[in-house]
Design a protein around this motif. Structure first.
Motif, PDB file in Angstrom:
ATOM      1  N   ASN A  28       0.824  -0.978  -0.047  1.00  0.00           N
ATOM      2  CA  ASN A  28      -0.119   0.072  -0.174  1.00  0.00           C
ATOM      3  C   ASN A  28       0.845   1.173  -0.084  1.00  0.00           C
ATOM      4  O   ASN A  28       0.765   2.221  -0.733  1.00  0.00           O
ATOM      5  N   VAL A  29       1.927   1.110   0.745  1.00  0.00           N
ATOM      6  CA  VAL A  29       2.739   2.409   1.022  1.00  0.00           C
ATOM      7  C   VAL A  29       3.660   2.484  -0.501  1.00  0.00           C
ATOM      8  O   VAL A  29       3.728   3.615  -0.921  1.00  0.00           O
ATOM      9  N   THR A  30       4.097   1.291  -1.011  1.00  0.00           N
ATOM     10  CA  THR A  30       4.720   1.508  -2.283  1.00  0.00           C
ATOM     11  C   THR A  30       3.748   2.080  -3.328  1.00  0.00           C
ATOM     12  O   THR A  30       4.498   2.936  -4.283  1.00  0.00           O
ATOM     13  N   GLY A  31       2.792   1.431  -3.524  1.00  0.00           N
ATOM     14  CA  GLY A  31       1.765   1.969  -4.481  1.00  0.00           C
ATOM     15  C   GLY A  31       1.413   3.500  -4.364  1.00  0.00           C
ATOM     16  O   GLY A  31       1.240   3.893  -5.422  1.00  0.00           O
ATOM     17  N   LYS A  32       1.335   4.063  -3.241  1.00  0.00           N
ATOM     18  CA  LYS A  32       0.959   5.454  -3.156  1.00  0.00           C
ATOM     19  C   LYS A  32       2.363   6.108  -3.479  1.00  0.00           C
ATOM     20  O   LYS A  32       2.199   7.204  -3.750  1.00  0.00           O
ATOM     21  N   MET A  33       3.363   5.601  -3.341  1.00  0.00           N
ATOM     22  CA  MET A  33       4.666   6.520  -3.720  1.00  0.00           C
ATOM     23  C   MET A  33       4.731   6.669  -5.107  1.00  0.00           C
ATOM     24  O   MET A  33       5.311   7.790  -5.501  1.00  0.00           O
ATOM     25  N   LYS A  34       4.205   5.692  -5.924  1.00  0.00           N
ATOM     26  CA  LYS A  34       4.241   6.112  -7.460  1.00  0.00           C
ATOM     27  C   LYS A  34       3.848   7.618  -7.658  1.00  0.00           C
ATOM     28  O   LYS A  34       4.275   8.065  -8.626  1.00  0.00           O
ATOM     29  N   TYR A  35       2.756   7.763  -6.973  1.00  0.00           N
ATOM     30  CA  TYR A  35       1.952   9.040  -7.406  1.00  0.00           C
ATOM     31  C   TYR A  35       3.064  10.327  -7.082  1.00  0.00           C
ATOM     32  O   TYR A  35       3.111  11.464  -7.893  1.00  0.00           O
ATOM     33  N   LEU A  36       3.640  10.132  -5.835  1.00  0.00           N
ATOM     34  CA  LEU A  36       4.838  11.195  -5.525  1.00  0.00           C
ATOM     35  C   LEU A  36       5.863  11.324  -6.458  1.00  0.00           C
ATOM     36  O   LEU A  36       6.453  12.492  -6.671  1.00  0.00           O
ATOM     37  N   ALA A  37       6.266  10.028  -6.862  1.00  0.00           N
ATOM     38  CA  ALA A  37       7.475  10.025  -7.611  1.00  0.00           C
ATOM     39  C   ALA A  37       7.238  10.730  -8.931  1.00  0.00           C
ATOM     40  O   ALA A  37       7.983  11.260  -9.528  1.00  0.00           O
ATOM     41  N   ALA A  38       5.991  10.385  -9.572  1.00  0.00           N
ATOM     42  CA  ALA A  38       5.795  10.909 -10.900  1.00  0.00           C
ATOM     43  C   ALA A  38       5.545  12.549 -10.691  1.00  0.00           C
ATOM     44  O   ALA A  38       6.183  13.177 -11.739  1.00  0.00           O
ATOM     45  N   TYR A  39       4.785  13.093  -9.635  1.00  0.00           N
ATOM     46  CA  TYR A  39       4.769  14.281  -9.558  1.00  0.00           C
ATOM     47  C   TYR A  39       6.172  14.932  -9.322  1.00  0.00           C
ATOM     48  O   TYR A  39       6.280  16.151  -9.862  1.00  0.00           O
ATOM     49  N   MET A  40       6.930  14.514  -8.715  1.00  0.00           N
ATOM     50  CA  MET A  40       8.639  14.928  -8.449  1.00  0.00           C
ATOM     51  C   MET A  40       9.207  14.766  -9.864  1.00  0.00           C
ATOM     52  O   MET A  40      10.065  15.983 -10.089  1.00  0.00           O
ATOM     53  N   LEU A  41       9.073  13.782 -10.531  1.00  0.00           N
ATOM     54  CA  LEU A  41       9.553  13.856 -11.908  1.00  0.00           C
ATOM     55  C   LEU A  41       9.078  14.865 -13.044  1.00  0.00           C
ATOM     56  O   LEU A  41       9.898  15.665 -13.313  1.00  0.00           O
ATOM     57  N   ASP A  54      -1.635  15.702 -15.403  1.00  0.00           N
ATOM     58  CA  ASP A  54      -0.255  15.370 -15.709  1.00  0.00           C
ATOM     59  C   ASP A  54       0.491  14.004 -15.161  1.00  0.00           C
ATOM     60  O   ASP A  54       0.765  13.375 -15.686  1.00  0.00           O
ATOM     61  N   VAL A  55       0.106  13.815 -13.982  1.00  0.00           N
ATOM     62  CA  VAL A  55       0.572  12.782 -13.187  1.00  0.00           C
ATOM     63  C   VAL A  55      -0.206  11.341 -13.652  1.00  0.00           C
ATOM     64  O   VAL A  55       0.604  10.485 -13.927  1.00  0.00           O
ATOM     65  N   LYS A  56      -1.443  11.538 -13.854  1.00  0.00           N
ATOM     66  CA  LYS A  56      -2.143  10.298 -14.557  1.00  0.00           C
ATOM     67  C   LYS A  56      -1.464  10.131 -15.912  1.00  0.00           C
ATOM     68  O   LYS A  56      -1.304   8.759 -16.325  1.00  0.00           O
ATOM     69  N   GLY A  57      -1.323  10.749 -16.704  1.00  0.00           N
ATOM     70  CA  GLY A  57      -0.878  10.710 -18.085  1.00  0.00           C
ATOM     71  C   GLY A  57       0.413  10.266 -18.032  1.00  0.00           C
ATOM     72  O   GLY A  57       0.861   9.382 -18.802  1.00  0.00           O
ATOM     73  N   LEU A  58       1.431  10.651 -17.272  1.00  0.00           N
ATOM     74  CA  LEU A  58       2.705   9.952 -17.028  1.00  0.00           C
ATOM     75  C   LEU A  58       2.673   8.725 -16.691  1.00  0.00           C
ATOM     76  O   LEU A  58       3.410   7.755 -17.149  1.00  0.00           O
ATOM     77  N   LEU A  59       1.784   8.416 -15.689  1.00  0.00           N
ATOM     78  CA  LEU A  59       1.814   7.056 -15.046  1.00  0.00           C
ATOM     79  C   LEU A  59       1.185   6.138 -16.004  1.00  0.00           C
ATOM     80  O   LEU A  59       1.385   5.049 -16.561  1.00  0.00           O
ATOM     81  N   SER A  60       0.094   6.358 -16.754  1.00  0.00           N
ATOM     82  CA  SER A  60      -0.574   5.523 -17.524  1.00  0.00           C
ATOM     83  C   SER A  60       0.275   5.540 -18.973  1.00  0.00           C
ATOM     84  O   SER A  60       0.168   4.541 -19.397  1.00  0.00           O
ATOM     85  N   GLU A  70      -6.709   7.565  -4.679  1.00  0.00           N
ATOM     86  CA  GLU A  70      -5.168   7.729  -4.066  1.00  0.00           C
ATOM     87  C   GLU A  70      -4.659   8.971  -4.769  1.00  0.00           C
ATOM     88  O   GLU A  70      -3.808   9.549  -3.963  1.00  0.00           O
ATOM     89  N   LEU A  71      -4.750   9.202  -5.834  1.00  0.00           N
ATOM     90  CA  LEU A  71      -4.233  10.252  -6.571  1.00  0.00           C
ATOM     91  C   LEU A  71      -4.564  11.631  -6.089  1.00  0.00           C
ATOM     92  O   LEU A  71      -3.909  12.640  -5.626  1.00  0.00           O
ATOM     93  N   LYS A  72      -6.046  11.564  -5.769  1.00  0.00           N
ATOM     94  CA  LYS A  72      -6.681  12.740  -5.407  1.00  0.00           C
ATOM     95  C   LYS A  72      -6.216  13.099  -3.938  1.00  0.00           C
ATOM     96  O   LYS A  72      -5.939  14.389  -3.368  1.00  0.00           O
TER      97      LYS A  72
END
Length: 115
Positions: A28-41, A54-60, A70-72
């Motif tokens: 769960n923690v690791t899964g949520k980190m992907k949003y922060l990582a994408a935001y930071m990138l 923007d974040v959704k587009g990068l991850l998708s 989770e993103l919200k």
């Protein structure tokens, strides 16, 4: 005796259940980190204020599944903060946890000799 075996069986079941819970929490923690990582990138790439789209587009685009809730939630937590502020908060939290652990092992010696 039968009571001893039942106790051992129950202890094994509880241990397995605890291990599953830890795995769920870690994922769960690791899964949520992907949003922060994408935001930071995106931020480091020049987008000073990445949006949820923007974040959704990068991850998708990378084939990563996005959970809208989770993103919200992450964006609610980031609201009004710059990347610098977030980095400073993260650094402060790491310092408060402490270094714990020792330094890494030395590198292996080089192969071959001089000459």
């Amino acid at each position: 005796s039968g009571g001893g075996r039942q106790w051992e069986r129950r202890a094994r079941q509880e241990k397995k259940a605890a291990a599953r819970q830890v795995q769920l929490e870690d994922s769960n923690v690791t899964g949520k980190m992907k949003y922060l990582a994408a935001y930071m990138l995106l931020s480091l790439g020049g987008n000073e204020s990445p949006s949820t789209e923007d974040v959704k587009g990068l991850l998708s685009g990378a084939g990563v599944e996005v959970n809208e809730d989770e993103l919200k939630f992450m964006f609610e937590k980031l609201e009004g903060k710059s990347l610098k502020e977030l980095m400073a908060e993260g650094k402060d939290r790491l310092v408060s946890i402490g270094a714990g652990g020792s330094g890494g092992a030395g590198g292996a010696g080089g192969a071959g000799g001089a000459g």
